[in-house]
Scaffold this motif. Structure first.
Motif, PDB file in Angstrom:
ATOM      1  N   THR A  55       0.845  -1.185   0.000  1.00 39.46           N
ATOM      2  CA  THR A  55       0.000   0.000   0.000  1.00 39.46           C
ATOM      3  C   THR A  55       0.882   1.237   0.000  1.00 39.46           C
ATOM      4  O   THR A  55       2.059   1.178   0.370  1.00 39.46           O
ATOM      5  N   CYS A  56       0.322   2.346  -0.438  1.00 34.62           N
ATOM      6  CA  CYS A  56       1.032   3.631  -0.483  1.00 34.62           C
ATOM      7  C   CYS A  56       0.077   4.710  -0.001  1.00 34.62           C
ATOM      8  O   CYS A  56      -1.090   4.751  -0.409  1.00 34.62           O
ATOM      9  N   TRP A  57       0.558   5.584   0.859  1.00 32.14           N
ATOM     10  CA  TRP A  57      -0.290   6.631   1.414  1.00 32.14           C
ATOM     11  C   TRP A  57       0.532   7.896   1.684  1.00 32.14           C
ATOM     12  O   TRP A  57       1.762   7.876   1.655  1.00 32.14           O
TER      13      TRP A  57
ATOM     14  N   PRO B 176      -5.761   6.277   1.092  1.00 29.22           N
ATOM     15  CA  PRO B 176      -4.439   5.931   0.556  1.00 29.22           C
ATOM     16  C   PRO B 176      -4.355   6.187  -0.936  1.00 29.22           C
ATOM     17  O   PRO B 176      -5.360   6.124  -1.659  1.00 29.22           O
TER      18      PRO B 176
ATOM     19  N   ILE C 241      -2.621   4.258  -2.993  1.00 28.20           N
ATOM     20  CA  ILE C 241      -2.805   2.909  -3.548  1.00 28.20           C
ATOM     21  C   ILE C 241      -3.440   2.052  -2.461  1.00 28.20           C
ATOM     22  O   ILE C 241      -2.874   1.895  -1.381  1.00 28.20           O
ATOM     23  N   GLU C 242      -4.623   1.540  -2.738  1.00 23.96           N
ATOM     24  CA  GLU C 242      -5.321   0.712  -1.757  1.00 23.96           C
ATOM     25  C   GLU C 242      -4.496  -0.538  -1.435  1.00 23.96           C
ATOM     26  O   GLU C 242      -3.754  -1.043  -2.290  1.00 23.96           O
ATOM     27  N   PRO C 243      -4.597  -1.064  -0.216  1.00 25.67           N
ATOM     28  CA  PRO C 243      -3.877  -2.299   0.111  1.00 25.67           C
ATOM     29  C   PRO C 243      -4.238  -3.425  -0.848  1.00 25.67           C
ATOM     30  O   PRO C 243      -5.414  -3.708  -1.070  1.00 25.67           O
ATOM     31  N   GLN C 244      -3.238  -4.047  -1.423  1.00 33.14           N
ATOM     32  CA  GLN C 244      -3.458  -5.123  -2.392  1.00 33.14           C
ATOM     33  C   GLN C 244      -2.313  -6.122  -2.303  1.00 33.14           C
ATOM     34  O   GLN C 244      -1.177  -5.771  -1.983  1.00 33.14           O
TER      35      GLN C 244
ATOM     36  N   ASN D 247      -1.674   7.904  -8.280  1.00 33.61           N
ATOM     37  CA  ASN D 247      -3.046   8.358  -8.047  1.00 33.61           C
ATOM     38  C   ASN D 247      -3.240   9.714  -8.723  1.00 33.61           C
ATOM     39  O   ASN D 247      -2.582  10.695  -8.361  1.00 33.61           O
TER      40      ASN D 247
ATOM     41  N   ARG E 120       5.350   3.974   1.843  1.00 32.97           N
ATOM     42  CA  ARG E 120       4.957   2.679   1.273  1.00 32.97           C
ATOM     43  C   ARG E 120       5.128   1.611   2.337  1.00 32.97           C
ATOM     44  O   ARG E 120       5.959   1.752   3.236  1.00 32.97           O
TER      45      ARG E 120
END
Length: 383
Positions: A79-81, A88, A90-93, A124, A136
């Motif tokens: 994930t990235c926030w 975030p 990038i959503e947790p994946q 994003n 990250r």
């Protein structure tokens, strides 16, 4: 427990990684503390099958979980926030990193292009925050690696401002390793392998330093180029269990619950009466002690009269509080006794009910709900 010890013994006698000093742990769902978890029932029965543990033929569509080829990848939660932003970037994946293959990158390429590039643009489209505010996270097994970027006022070394510099700092003893430039071998090494070592290699220590702590567990790794510095910080995590609601909810009989409440009220009533008696006796003892003191010393008459007036006021307030408490208890008793009780079911009806099924309690019928249709009392049960 037998499967746990068999798996643990097999791990100690098999090589699953090409990297030295990598020690894998027993899967979380095979550990003794997880035997009662309901999540275990949702796992496929073949997930922990291996020919090294059992002599039984492999089940259909089963893969050997202790085969070397099946461990040439690393599954991480990525994930990235941005610091201070709730949503975030990038959503947790889950990302499947195949070593030197799909989703893998050279370590130096990842550091230079996504962590130390001032012109880096967040994937994003709604984010226009600079790179130094991005974080990250790679989560795997029982730990996570936080990757963060910081901006310096000036480069660490003017002579090597175009090279990637490396060093580390121990969180335990605060030892700092020597500054060095990233060579070609390090730049071209696998990011997936670097993460694997961070999660499973605990025996590495820094070369030529007085620090004896684990390099991958206790050292924060730093990489710097120009005025930007990125760090990789390993942090342990606590694994949480998913709690499932019961498939069948049984409503207890109100009568049994009412009797329990009445017993508690009786206990509270006894404690209250005992406390009232104790306080009353204590006030009486204080009054007697004051009179005896005044009889021995006449000069305290004026002081004693003031004290006795205060005690009289306390007795009046105490009496009022006792009356309010007794009235409150009586009202609570009346309320509990007036609550509806579920009538006992006959044996013929009980025999027709499925195991675990309980009839719901209908609400008390009052004038304001008589005009409503009976559908509001309908209920469904699931097995």
């Amino acid at each position: 427990m037998q499967q746990y010890f068999a798996f643990k013994w097999a791990l100690q006698n098999v090589i699953l990684s090409s990297s030295p000093c990598v020690r894998f742990s027993v899967p979380y769902m095979l550990r003794p503390q997880t035997h009662e978890l309901r999540t275990r029932n949702l796992l496929p029965p073949t997930i922990h099958w291996s020919k090294r543990i059992t002599s039984m033929p492999p089940p259909r569509d089963a893969t050997d979980c202790l085969d070397f080829e099946n461990h040439q990848q690393l599954d991480v939660l990525f994930t990235c926030w941005v610091d201070g932003v709730q949503q975030p970037c990038i959503e947790p994946q889950v990302v499947n990193i195949f070593y030197y293959g799909k989703n893998d990158l050279p370590l130096g390429h990842f550091i230079e292009t996504t962590c130390l590039d001032p012109a880096y643009v967040c994937p994003n489209p709604d984010c226009d925050v600079p790179i130094e505010r991005h974080f990250r996270s790679f989560t795997h097994n029982t730990g996570k690696i936080i990757v963060g970027t910081e901006r310096l006022r000036e480069p660490i070394s003017l002579d090597n401002k175009d090279n990637v510099l490396m060093w580390s700092w121990c969180e335990n003893c605060e030892n700092v390793t020597q500054l060095s430039s990233m060579d070609t071998t390090t730049w071209q090494s696998s990011l997936g392998k670097f993460l694997e070592l961070s999660f499973y290699a605990r025996d590495y220590v820094t070369k030529g330093a007085s620090c004896e702590h684990s390099y991958h567990r206790h050292h924060v790794k730093y990489f710097s180029k120009g005025t930007l510095t990125v760090y990789f910080d390993y942090q342990p995590i606590t694994l949480m269990e998913v709690a499932f609601a019961p498939r069948i909810t049984s409503i207890p009989k109100l009568g049994s619950r009412l009797s329990t409440w009445l017993k508690r009220i009786e206990q509270l009533d006894d404690i209250t009466l005992k406390s009232i008696a104790d306080i009353k006796n204590k006030i009486h003892e204080i009054e007697i002690a004051i009179h005896e003191t005044v009889n021995q010393n006449r000069s305290l008459n004026r002081v004693s009269s003031t004290v006795l007036e205060k005690i009289s006021d306390i007795k009046i307030m105490f009496k009022e509080d006792v009356e309010r408490l007794k009235k409150g208890l009586e009202r609570f008793k009346e309320f509990q006794q007036s609550a509806p009780r579920q009538p006992a079911l006959s044996n013929s009806i009980n025999d027709l009910l499925q195991p675990g099924l309980r009839l719901p309690l209908r609400p008390r019928v009052t004038s304001d709900i008589l005009a409503q249709p009976d559908e509001i009392y309908s209920y469904t049960t699931t097995n």
